[in-house]
Design a protein around this motif. Structure first.
Motif, PDB file in Angstrom:
ATOM      1  N   MET A  22       0.937  -1.178   0.054  1.00  0.00           N
ATOM      2  CA  MET A  22       0.071   0.178   0.077  1.00  0.00           C
ATOM      3  C   MET A  22       0.878   1.105   0.006  1.00  0.00           C
ATOM      4  O   MET A  22       0.560   2.397  -0.688  1.00  0.00           O
ATOM      5  CB  MET A  22      -0.847  -0.022   1.156  1.00  0.00           C
ATOM      6  CG  MET A  22      -1.665   1.344   1.264  1.00  0.00           C
ATOM      7  SD  MET A  22      -2.870   1.393  -0.284  1.00  0.00           S
ATOM      8  CE  MET A  22      -4.276   0.370  -0.122  1.00  0.00           C
ATOM      9  N   ARG A  34       2.160   1.607  -3.261  1.00  0.00           N
ATOM     10  CA  ARG A  34       0.915   2.290  -4.351  1.00  0.00           C
ATOM     11  C   ARG A  34       0.733   3.782  -3.926  1.00  0.00           C
ATOM     12  O   ARG A  34       0.724   4.500  -5.012  1.00  0.00           O
ATOM     13  CB  ARG A  34      -0.294   1.420  -4.026  1.00  0.00           C
ATOM     14  CG  ARG A  34      -1.434   1.892  -4.895  1.00  0.00           C
ATOM     15  CD  ARG A  34      -1.242   1.241  -6.176  1.00  0.00           C
ATOM     16  NE  ARG A  34      -2.447   1.402  -6.973  1.00  0.00           N
ATOM     17  CZ  ARG A  34      -2.795   1.114  -8.165  1.00  0.00           C
ATOM     18  NH1 ARG A  34      -1.920   0.047  -8.915  1.00  0.00           N
ATOM     19  NH2 ARG A  34      -4.057   1.033  -8.895  1.00  0.00           N
ATOM     20  N   TRP A  93      -3.585  -7.761  -5.323  1.00  0.00           N
ATOM     21  CA  TRP A  93      -3.231  -7.126  -4.024  1.00  0.00           C
ATOM     22  C   TRP A  93      -3.961  -7.728  -2.932  1.00  0.00           C
ATOM     23  O   TRP A  93      -3.641  -7.865  -1.804  1.00  0.00           O
ATOM     24  CB  TRP A  93      -3.901  -5.721  -3.951  1.00  0.00           C
ATOM     25  CG  TRP A  93      -3.415  -4.790  -5.032  1.00  0.00           C
ATOM     26  CD1 TRP A  93      -3.934  -4.371  -6.156  1.00  0.00           C
ATOM     27  CD2 TRP A  93      -1.918  -4.142  -5.076  1.00  0.00           C
ATOM     28  NE1 TRP A  93      -3.051  -3.518  -6.816  1.00  0.00           N
ATOM     29  CE2 TRP A  93      -1.941  -3.579  -6.040  1.00  0.00           C
ATOM     30  CE3 TRP A  93      -0.956  -4.637  -4.149  1.00  0.00           C
ATOM     31  CZ2 TRP A  93      -0.525  -2.901  -6.361  1.00  0.00           C
ATOM     32  CZ3 TRP A  93       0.303  -3.896  -4.251  1.00  0.00           C
ATOM     33  CH2 TRP A  93       0.466  -2.911  -5.556  1.00  0.00           C
TER      34      TRP A  93
END
Length: 250
Positions: free
Chosen positions: A172, A175, A250
Motif C-alpha cells: 500500500m 502504491r 493485491w
C-alpha cells in the motif's frame, strides 16, 4: 540535443543475499556509471572505486537516511550523474525471539511492531529521502522487495500474520508513493516485487518443502528481478509483480 549524463543506481540492503547479488549485476551493467551500495554493514569484499561506492545507513534510523541522501546528492554532482534506479532489498521474517505466527495466540505487539518497522516503515523512509533525487524528466525506477504472502487476494492459508500484514502494508505504501511521485516525475515507475523463494538466511528455516527448481540462488533471483525491472513501462507504476513478471493480486 544534449547528451544524457551517466546513470547511477542505489541498492539499499546490499549486505543481504539478494541485495548484494543485485548490486553486483548492476556494477557490471554498462548502463550505469556508478552503483552505490547502502547497508548497515559494508558488504564483504565490496570495493570502492569509480564505479562502486558504499554508504552506511540504517533504514530504521531516519537521520542516517537523510545523511545518505545528502552524500548521494553530492556524489551525483561530482559524477554529473542521474539517480535512475533505487532498489530496496531489505526485509525481516524471523530472528531471535521471532518466528512466523501459526496462530493468533502467538501474536505480540513487540513482534508485529518490529516486522512493520523493517518491512514497511523502513522502505517508505528510504523512498522519502531518495525519490526526490531522481530526475524530473527522464525515466527512473524505484523497486522494493515485497512477498507474495503479502497479497490479501492470494491468502488461502492464513498464518504468518506479522510478515503477511507488514508486506501488505509495504504494498500500500508503494502504491501511494507511486501516485504522488508520478505528479512531479511522470516517467518514474514505483513497484513492489516478489523475488520467489531465494536461498538466503531469511528463507533458510522454511526451505524444506520447496521444490529444487523453485529455490533460487541469489544470483538467479537478481537476474530475474532485474529483467522484470528492465521490462516495466509507465503503466506498471504502482504495481506488484513476481520474479517472472506476472502481476500479483493485491
Amino acid at each position: 540535443m544534449s547528451r544524457l549524463s551517466p546513470a547511477i543506481a542505489c541498492v539499499v540492503g546490499a549486505s543481504g543475499g539478494i541485495g548484494r547479488a543485485i548490486a553486483e549485476r548492476l556494477a557490471v551493467d554498462p548502463a550505469y556509471a556508478r552503483v552505490i551500495a547502502m547497508s548497515r554493514r559494508r558488504p564483504a569484499d565490496w570495493r570502492s572505486d569509480d564505479r562502486r561506492g558504499w554508504i552506511g545507513a540504517d533504514i530504521l534510523d531516519e537521520a542516517s537516511l537523510a545523511a545518505a541522501a545528502e552524500r548521494i546528492a553530492a556524489d551525483r554532482i561530482t559524477q554529473a550523474g542521474r539517480l535512475t534506479r533505487i532498489v530496496v532489498a531489505t526485509g525481516r521474517l524471523h530472528g531471535p525471539g521471532l518466528v512466523p505466527e501459526k496462530s493468533m495466540r502467538a501474536l505480540s505487539l513487540e513482534g508485529l511492531s518490529g516486522l512493520f518497522a523493517v518491512n514497511a516503515a523502513g522502505p517508505a523512509l528510504v523512498a522519502k529521502h531518495l525519490l526526490p533525487l531522481t530526475p524530473r524528466a527522464e525515466p527512473s525506477l524505484f523497486a522494493a522487495l515485497s512477498a507474495r504472502v503479502g497479497s490479501i487476494g492470494d491468502n488461502q492459508l492464513g498464518g504468518w500474520y506479522g510478515y503477511r500484514a507488514s508486506k501488505a502494508a509495504l504494498n500500500m505504501l508503494i502504491r501511494s508513493l507511486a501516485i504522488e511521485h508520478r505528479r512531479t516525475r511522470p516517467l518514474c515507475v514505483c513497484v513492489a516485487l516478489h523475488p520467489g523463494t531465494v536461498d538466503t538466511a531469511l528463507s533458510a528455516p522454511f526451505q524444506a518443502g520447496v521444490a529444487p527448481a523453485r529455490l533460487f540462488s541469489p544470483a538467479q533471483a537478481a537476474a530475474a528481478l532485474l529483467a522484470v525491472m528492465d521490462g516495466l513501462g509507465p503503466t506498471a507504476n504502482g504495481g506488484f509483480f513476481a520474479w517472472d513478471g506476472a502481476p500479483i493480486p493485491w
